[in-house]
Design a protein around this motif. Structure first.
Motif, PDB file in Angstrom:
ATOM      1  N   ARG A  73      -0.420   5.533  -7.239  1.00  0.00           N
ATOM      2  CA  ARG A  73      -0.922   6.695  -6.510  1.00  0.00           C
ATOM      3  C   ARG A  73      -0.249   6.834  -5.154  1.00  0.00           C
ATOM      4  O   ARG A  73      -0.321   7.874  -4.528  1.00  0.00           O
ATOM      5  N   GLN A  74       0.376   5.770  -4.668  1.00  0.00           N
ATOM      6  CA  GLN A  74       1.017   5.776  -3.355  1.00  0.00           C
ATOM      7  C   GLN A  74       2.442   6.306  -3.467  1.00  0.00           C
ATOM      8  O   GLN A  74       3.152   5.998  -4.418  1.00  0.00           O
ATOM      9  N   SER A  75       2.860   7.071  -2.479  1.00  0.00           N
ATOM     10  CA  SER A  75       4.228   7.571  -2.430  1.00  0.00           C
ATOM     11  C   SER A  75       5.164   6.424  -2.036  1.00  0.00           C
ATOM     12  O   SER A  75       4.715   5.421  -1.461  1.00  0.00           O
TER      13      SER A  75
ATOM     14  N   VAL B 290       5.577   1.805   4.291  1.00  0.00           N
ATOM     15  CA  VAL B 290       4.719   1.621   5.466  1.00  0.00           C
ATOM     16  C   VAL B 290       3.740   0.476   5.199  1.00  0.00           C
ATOM     17  O   VAL B 290       3.536  -0.391   6.056  1.00  0.00           O
ATOM     18  N   GLN B 291       3.156   0.448   4.022  1.00  0.00           N
ATOM     19  CA  GLN B 291       2.219  -0.618   3.659  1.00  0.00           C
ATOM     20  C   GLN B 291       2.875  -1.994   3.797  1.00  0.00           C
ATOM     21  O   GLN B 291       2.299  -2.905   4.402  1.00  0.00           O
TER      22      GLN B 291
ATOM     23  N   CYS C  61      -4.584 -11.643   7.608  1.00  0.00           N
ATOM     24  CA  CYS C  61      -4.232 -11.690   6.181  1.00  0.00           C
ATOM     25  C   CYS C  61      -4.736 -10.405   5.527  1.00  0.00           C
ATOM     26  O   CYS C  61      -5.890 -10.018   5.714  1.00  0.00           O
ATOM     27  N   CYS C  62      -3.860  -9.780   4.762  1.00  0.00           N
ATOM     28  CA  CYS C  62      -4.156  -8.426   4.272  1.00  0.00           C
ATOM     29  C   CYS C  62      -4.346  -8.335   2.771  1.00  0.00           C
ATOM     30  O   CYS C  62      -3.696  -9.036   1.992  1.00  0.00           O
ATOM     31  N   PHE C  63      -5.201  -7.423   2.408  1.00  0.00           N
ATOM     32  CA  PHE C  63      -5.389  -6.977   1.039  1.00  0.00           C
ATOM     33  C   PHE C  63      -4.944  -5.520   0.988  1.00  0.00           C
ATOM     34  O   PHE C  63      -5.202  -4.764   1.921  1.00  0.00           O
ATOM     35  N   ALA C  64      -4.323  -5.116  -0.105  1.00  0.00           N
ATOM     36  CA  ALA C  64      -3.972  -3.715  -0.319  1.00  0.00           C
ATOM     37  C   ALA C  64      -4.964  -3.105  -1.308  1.00  0.00           C
ATOM     38  O   ALA C  64      -5.439  -3.782  -2.227  1.00  0.00           O
ATOM     39  N   GLU C  65      -5.278  -1.841  -1.084  1.00  0.00           N
ATOM     40  CA  GLU C  65      -6.097  -1.071  -2.025  1.00  0.00           C
ATOM     41  C   GLU C  65      -7.437  -1.738  -2.292  1.00  0.00           C
ATOM     42  O   GLU C  65      -7.723  -2.190  -3.389  1.00  0.00           O
TER      43      GLU C  65
END
Length: 153
Positions: free
Chosen positions: A11-13, A19-20, A34-38
């Motif tokens: 769904r992401q361009s 950028v993510q 520490c990161c999580f996506a979506e």
């Protein structure tokens, strides 16, 4: 490799994915976040990036890849009740003046990022922090399990 789960959100361009990546690298490398996506949230929304800092602080970063992407988004206000700090993230070519002046702002490409404007610290209530931290622990474990054993689910 064909049976590995899809780990890139279709769904992401391509711009949003760059950028993510840059934001996640920056937060990990420069802020020990520490990161999580979506990440799905209890209100039915999905945070583009949700990060946890070394003291348990929670950051949400909403990626906007274009002017139109920002203009049609009426849901970003709903993320603020799930974090201590809220940021928008944008690619270098997007005008920073389109973003609300009272919100945090990050500029990023695929390799790195920089904070243009710091977000306000608005601490979460303890019960919400506990529930969100438990959700993130389970989400992380589930994602690792899916990568290790993609045919199991």
């Amino acid at each position: 490799m064909a049976d590995l789960p899809q780990i890139v959100d279709l769904r992401q361009s391509p711009t949003a994915l760059r950028v993510q990546r840059g934001v996640m690298r920056f937060l990990r490398g420069q802020h020990d976040v520490c990161c999580f996506a979506e990440v799905p949230l209890a209100n039915g929304r999905r945070a583009d990036i949700l990060g946890v800092g070394p003291r348990g602080e929670i950051w949400i970063v909403e990626i906007k890849s274009s002017l139109i992407d920002f203009q049609v988004d009426a849901k970003w206000h709903h993320y603020k009740e799930f974090c201590d700090r809220f940021y928008f993230a944008k690619p270098p070519e997007l005008d920073p003046d389109i973003f609300p002046q009272d919100e945090g702002l990050i500029v990023a490409d695929a390799h790195d990022a920089a904070i243009l404007r710091a977000a306000k610290d608005d601490p979460l209530p303890g019960a919400r922090r506990k529930a969100l931290t438990l959700k993130l622990a389970r989400l992380g474990a589930d994602r690792i399990h899916t990568l290790m054993d993609p045919g199991e689910l």
